[in-house]
Design a protein around this motif. Structure first.
Motif, PDB file in Angstrom:
ATOM      1  N   GLU A  73       4.748  35.897  67.937  1.00 32.43           N
ATOM      2  CA  GLU A  73       5.891  36.810  67.969  1.00 32.43           C
ATOM      3  C   GLU A  73       6.147  37.313  69.384  1.00 32.43           C
ATOM      4  OE1 GLU A  73       5.251  40.692  66.201  1.00 32.43           O
ATOM      5  OE2 GLU A  73       7.258  40.648  65.318  1.00 32.43           O
ATOM      6  N   VAL A  83      12.457  37.111  66.393  1.00 29.55           N
ATOM      7  CA  VAL A  83      11.542  36.853  65.276  1.00 29.55           C
ATOM      8  C   VAL A  83      11.819  37.819  64.123  1.00 29.55           C
ATOM      9  CG1 VAL A  83       9.123  36.727  64.578  1.00 29.55           C
ATOM     10  CG2 VAL A  83       9.792  36.010  66.885  1.00 29.55           C
ATOM     11  N   HIS A  84      11.913  37.274  62.911  1.00 30.93           N
ATOM     12  CA  HIS A  84      12.131  38.073  61.702  1.00 30.93           C
ATOM     13  C   HIS A  84      11.011  37.766  60.708  1.00 30.93           C
ATOM     14  CE1 HIS A  84      16.391  38.383  63.116  1.00 30.93           C
ATOM     15  NE2 HIS A  84      16.157  37.146  63.492  1.00 30.93           N
ATOM     16  N   TRP A  85      10.669  38.768  59.898  1.00 34.88           N
ATOM     17  CA  TRP A  85       9.602  38.579  58.907  1.00 34.88           C
ATOM     18  C   TRP A  85      10.169  38.739  57.508  1.00 34.88           C
ATOM     19  CZ3 TRP A  85       4.845  37.191  60.813  1.00 34.88           C
ATOM     20  CH2 TRP A  85       4.656  37.383  62.189  1.00 34.88           C
ATOM     21  N   ALA A  86       9.730  37.871  56.599  1.00 35.38           N
ATOM     22  CA  ALA A  86      10.206  37.963  55.218  1.00 35.38           C
ATOM     23  C   ALA A  86       9.031  37.857  54.260  1.00 35.38           C
ATOM     24  CB  ALA A  86      11.214  36.849  54.938  1.00 35.38           C
ATOM     25  N   GLU A  87       8.906  38.847  53.396  1.00 35.54           N
ATOM     26  CA  GLU A  87       7.827  38.800  52.398  1.00 35.54           C
ATOM     27  C   GLU A  87       8.161  37.825  51.285  1.00 35.54           C
ATOM     28  OE1 GLU A  87       7.171  43.206  51.491  1.00 35.54           O
ATOM     29  OE2 GLU A  87       5.248  42.212  51.169  1.00 35.54           O
ATOM     30  N   GLU A  91      14.226  37.802  50.675  1.00 35.99           N
ATOM     31  CA  GLU A  91      14.371  38.465  51.983  1.00 35.99           C
ATOM     32  C   GLU A  91      14.753  37.463  53.065  1.00 35.99           C
ATOM     33  OE1 GLU A  91      11.083  42.047  51.413  1.00 35.99           O
ATOM     34  OE2 GLU A  91      10.989  40.790  53.199  1.00 35.99           O
ATOM     35  N   GLN A  94      18.348  36.569  52.728  1.00 35.88           N
ATOM     36  CA  GLN A  94      19.187  37.675  53.210  1.00 35.88           C
ATOM     37  C   GLN A  94      19.258  37.676  54.745  1.00 35.88           C
ATOM     38  OE1 GLN A  94      21.042  39.577  51.482  1.00 35.88           O
ATOM     39  NE2 GLN A  94      20.211  39.695  49.397  1.00 35.88           N
ATOM     40  N   GLN A  95      18.131  37.339  55.370  1.00 33.96           N
ATOM     41  CA  GLN A  95      18.129  37.321  56.838  1.00 33.96           C
ATOM     42  C   GLN A  95      19.017  36.213  57.388  1.00 33.96           C
ATOM     43  OE1 GLN A  95      13.927  37.290  57.247  1.00 33.96           O
ATOM     44  NE2 GLN A  95      13.775  39.516  57.378  1.00 33.96           N
ATOM     45  N   THR A 229      19.708  21.694  66.038  1.00 31.23           N
ATOM     46  CA  THR A 229      19.111  22.732  66.882  1.00 31.23           C
ATOM     47  C   THR A 229      19.694  22.757  68.291  1.00 31.23           C
ATOM     48  OG1 THR A 229      17.326  21.230  67.537  1.00 31.23           O
ATOM     49  CG2 THR A 229      16.909  22.645  65.647  1.00 31.23           C
ATOM     50  N   PRO A 233      26.063  26.914  68.352  1.00 32.93           N
ATOM     51  CA  PRO A 233      25.695  28.007  69.265  1.00 32.93           C
ATOM     52  C   PRO A 233      24.544  28.889  68.765  1.00 32.93           C
ATOM     53  CG  PRO A 233      27.835  28.423  68.239  1.00 32.93           C
ATOM     54  CD  PRO A 233      27.431  27.034  67.853  1.00 32.93           C
ATOM     55  N   LEU A 241       4.214  31.139  57.132  1.00 38.83           N
ATOM     56  CA  LEU A 241       3.391  31.741  58.181  1.00 38.83           C
ATOM     57  C   LEU A 241       2.134  30.946  58.504  1.00 38.83           C
ATOM     58  CD1 LEU A 241       0.935  33.140  56.445  1.00 38.83           C
ATOM     59  CD2 LEU A 241       2.547  35.026  56.218  1.00 38.83           C
ATOM     60  N   ILE A 293       9.904  34.085  59.702  1.00 38.86           N
ATOM     61  CA  ILE A 293       8.549  33.748  59.256  1.00 38.86           C
ATOM     62  C   ILE A 293       8.359  34.268  57.832  1.00 38.86           C
ATOM     63  CG2 ILE A 293       6.086  33.974  59.739  1.00 38.86           C
ATOM     64  CD1 ILE A 293       6.804  34.397  62.691  1.00 38.86           C
ATOM     65  N   ASP A 295       6.369  34.744  54.168  1.00 36.18           N
ATOM     66  CA  ASP A 295       5.064  34.850  53.508  1.00 36.18           C
ATOM     67  C   ASP A 295       5.117  34.172  52.134  1.00 36.18           C
ATOM     68  OD1 ASP A 295       2.771  35.552  52.171  1.00 36.18           O
ATOM     69  OD2 ASP A 295       2.697  37.598  52.898  1.00 36.18           O
TER      70      ASP A 295
END
Lengths: 476, 222
Positions: A73, A83-87, A91, A94-95, A229, A233, A241, A293, A295
């Motif tokens: 991170e 960097v975003h975290w998703a449980e 989630e 949504q990100q 990738t 843009p 993870l 990332i 979980d």
């Protein structure tokens, strides 16, 4: 991760077994993969050293997972990757949506990503008016036909060229029917080039994320991953993870193991290593790179020292190719995104034993998957462990729904078994009873199912113990 | 949302590892097997040709004539090049103009950034780029695209020509990483390429040029 309908694995299996075309397609493809892998890993000693190394690298990474994820991170952030975290998968979805909305974007191109399948991202975005276009050829084919991948590496392998020709002809405007593979490829190229040209956001998975440098590695043959990738843009990468590795020098051996195991290649056409968004003086590449990332149950799997080995998986799919069950029923029968041996140990841990525990039965424990796994996951051992977990009587409950099949009759039966085997007199009585009645038992009652497809064991009238005693050998 | 999730994920991870899980430190990397310069060239050539790359070993002092011989029969209209690189600079000198072009493509440059250039880029026939090295053990060339030589040059045009100095061919991926100190200075994008774009997604039948270049031509300068 699961399909919406409740899994009826028995029905799926018997349906798949009746589908001759499907079985032919899988038999051909899996046989081919096995041969190609053998050719690339011809030197057994060297292969074994490489597998040991792969195992050590992934074990080390898992043993330091929190530190490595923090380092990843930090390095990514320093390089300009957000960097975003998703449980949960919701989630993570949504990100993705939030990033799309921030750019008022309605068109997404996707490189192949199993995590995005796990998220059900395409359906999620489409229900919100966003087009998520698969660009890997196999994924493109099955998306046209509104299907799910049947294999981790070759998602449309259950289809033959006649079926694909028909799909292209029906679903793509102004496309004549052709079974020529070159022509089918050309049709896909033309259609997808336009998608790349127009896309506002590109999404990809991640094969290895390097903590040391904050680098995302993407391994592919087609170039659609590079397109996704580099042209749009904005780039969004999604990863489980467990994909983090400690050092950049971990990549070459893992790469060798991945490509050799997956497709029998020394190296893929492209190894794409992304460390930052477009810098100020650079002319192309995305201006924004996001890393999500996920979980989704992985951190819980880490708790159990034995089951944790599931997280070493590099998603090469070679356990599928070598599995006698997978080869006969294909990927869809499993009812989950991850099919085959790895799916049989992963899905029950993520979804719970009630929902997915039945998958653990679909194995003859032939050990082929353990023999070929590039990171040496002892899949059959974990299968047995998960089978037992359903009946577990301890209260640790590390696996979801642990002990849900536990019942008085079985618990008592095993208690009785324990009693008999620890008391010689009871044991002797038991053996006599078995000799006298044993051959009759399996024909009725709960054991009838057992003998439907198997021949019932025939018990000797006298036990070995008795026979030897009759010959005058004394008990010790 | 993400911050909250982050805290919960890390708390679970840390408690998962809290009960005395050994930190597995022992990782024995494999030794790098070395071979001579000639062996490296022939290994790289052999492996890359096996995946349908066209490889030419040419004289470092005179690589433009072989290049012209490669280009002519293909009757291309445009060749994208990077004028500020050493290769690009050498290429442009005495390149026949649009009039007397001897059947050779016109040299074109990456004008502005992708947003401005995209339309043109998708129409270009071929591109020529430099490389930062090669890998003998698996057969691959390495590109570190930069401001002078953008990323899409080696991806969008149907033909990619790459120029590789023979003395930059390393034994293995590990070796080149160490020798060029990659961990200390990773670029925006580092890319290994072993052949033209390919797929076997339909009945495992190999087909080339599904998304990226249909042809990869490597000139090894020796």
């Amino acid at each position: 991760m699961a399909n919406k309908a409740e899994l009826d694995f028995t029905r799926n299996t018997s349906q798949a077994l009746k589908d001759k075309q499907l079985r032919k397609n899988f038999k051909f493809a899996m046989g081919n993969f096995i041969l190609k892998r053998q050719q690339i890993f011809a030197d057994q000693k060297e292969t074994e050293r490489l597998r040991e190394l792969g195992n050590a690298i992934k074990k080390r990474a898992l043993s330091r997972l929190p530190q490595l994820l923090e380092e990843l991170e930090e390095k990514c952030t320093r390089n300009g990757i957000r960097v975003h975290w998703a449980e949960t998968t919701m989630e993570a979805n949504q990100q993705v949506l939030k990033i799309m909305n921030a750019h008022s974007a309605t068109r997404l191109v996707k490189g192949k990503s199993m995590v995005s399948e796990e998220m059900g991202l395409n359906e999620f975005l489409e229900s919100r008016g966003i087009e998520a276009a698969e660009t890997d050829l196999g994924e493109f084919i099955i998306q046209l036909n509104d299907e799910k991948p049947s294999h981790i590496i070759v998602p449309a392998i259950h289809k033959n060229k006649e079926q694909i020709a028909q799909i292209f002809h029906e679903k793509l405007p102004d496309t004549p029917y052709t079974e020529d593979v070159e022509e089918l490829n050309a049709i896909a190229r033309k259609t997808l080039r336009q998608k790349f040209f127009e896309a506002q956001v590109g999404l990809s998975g991640v094969n290895f994320a390097v903590a040391e440098t904050g680098t995302l590695c993407l391994i592919e043959n087609e170039g659609n991953g590079r397109m996704s990738t580099t042209v749009p843009p904005v780039h969004i990468a999604v990863m489980g993870l467990e994909k983090v590795v400690e050092k950049l020098t971990d990549v070459p051996p893992l790469l060798r193991l991945l490509t050799g195991s997956a497709t029998g290649q020394l190296i893929t056409t492209y190894v794409n290593m992304i460390t930052s968004p477009r810098k100020d003086d650079e002319k192309d590449g995305p201006r924004e790179v996001h890393l999500i990332i996920l979980d989704n149950g992985r951190s819980k799997i880490l708790t159990d020292p034995q089951l944790r080995q599931t997280l070493q998986c590099i998603r090469c799919g070679t356990c599928l190719n070598h599995c006698p069950v997978y080869t006969r029923i294909g990927g869809h029968a499993y009812g989950f995104v991850y099919p085959g041996p790895i799916g049989k140990i992963l899905n029950p841990q993520v979804e719970g034993l009630k929902k997915a525990g039945v998958l653990t039965a679909a194995s003859s424990l032939c050990e082929a998957c353990a023999e070929v796994c590039p990171v040496k996951i002892p899949i059959p051992m974990l299968l047995r462990r998960l089978r037992n977990e359903s009946y577990s009587t301890d209260s640790l409950g590390l696996v979801k729904d642990s002990g849900y099949k536990k019942n008085l009759a079985e618990t008592l039966a095993w208690k009785g078994w324990e009693l008999i085997n620890t008391h010689p007199h009871l044991h002797a009585i038991g053996q006599k009873l078995t000799g006298a009645l044993g051959s009759k038992v399996p024909a009725w009652g709960p054991l009838k199912n057992w003998t439907r497809y198997r021949s019932a064991p025939r018990f000797a009238k006298k036990s070995l113990h008795q026979l030897i005693a009759e010959q005058g050998v004394e008990d010790e | 949302m993400s911050k909250h999730a982050r805290a919960k994920i890390f708390s679970r991870l840390k408690s998962a590892l809290a009960n005395g899980i050994p930190d597995n430190q022992a990782v024995d990397y494999l030794p790098i097997e070395t071979s001579s310069q000639n062996e490296k060239v022939s290994k790289l050539k052999g492996y890359m040709e096996a995946v349908r790359t066209e490889v030419h070993v040419v004289d470092a002092e005179n690589w433009k004539d072989p290049l012209k011989a490669i280009l002519k029969p293909r009757a291309l209209k445009t060749l994208l090049y990077a004028p500020e690189t050493q290769i690009g600079n050498a290429l442009a000198q005495d390149w026949p103009g649009a009039d007397g072009n001897e059947g050779l493509p016109d040299l074109v440059t990456y004008e502005g950034n992708i947003e401005a250039f995209k339309e043109d880029l998708f129409q270009i026939d071929a591109a020529i780029t430099s490389t930062v090295g090669g890998i003998a053990e698996t057969g691959a060339i390495i590109l570190w695209p930069d401001a002078k030589e953008p990323r899409l040059m080696s991806l969008v045009p149907p033909i990619h020509i790459a120029v590789l100095e023979a003395d930059k061919i390393f034994n293995s991926f590990d070796e080149v990483m160490q020798a060029q100190k990659w961990p200390q200075k990773m670029p925006t994008n580092a890319i290994l390429i072993s052949g033209p774009s390919k797929t076997a997604d339909i009945e495992l039948t190999l087909a080339f040029g599904v998304h990226g270049p249909k042809e990869l031509i490597v000139l090894i300068l020796s």
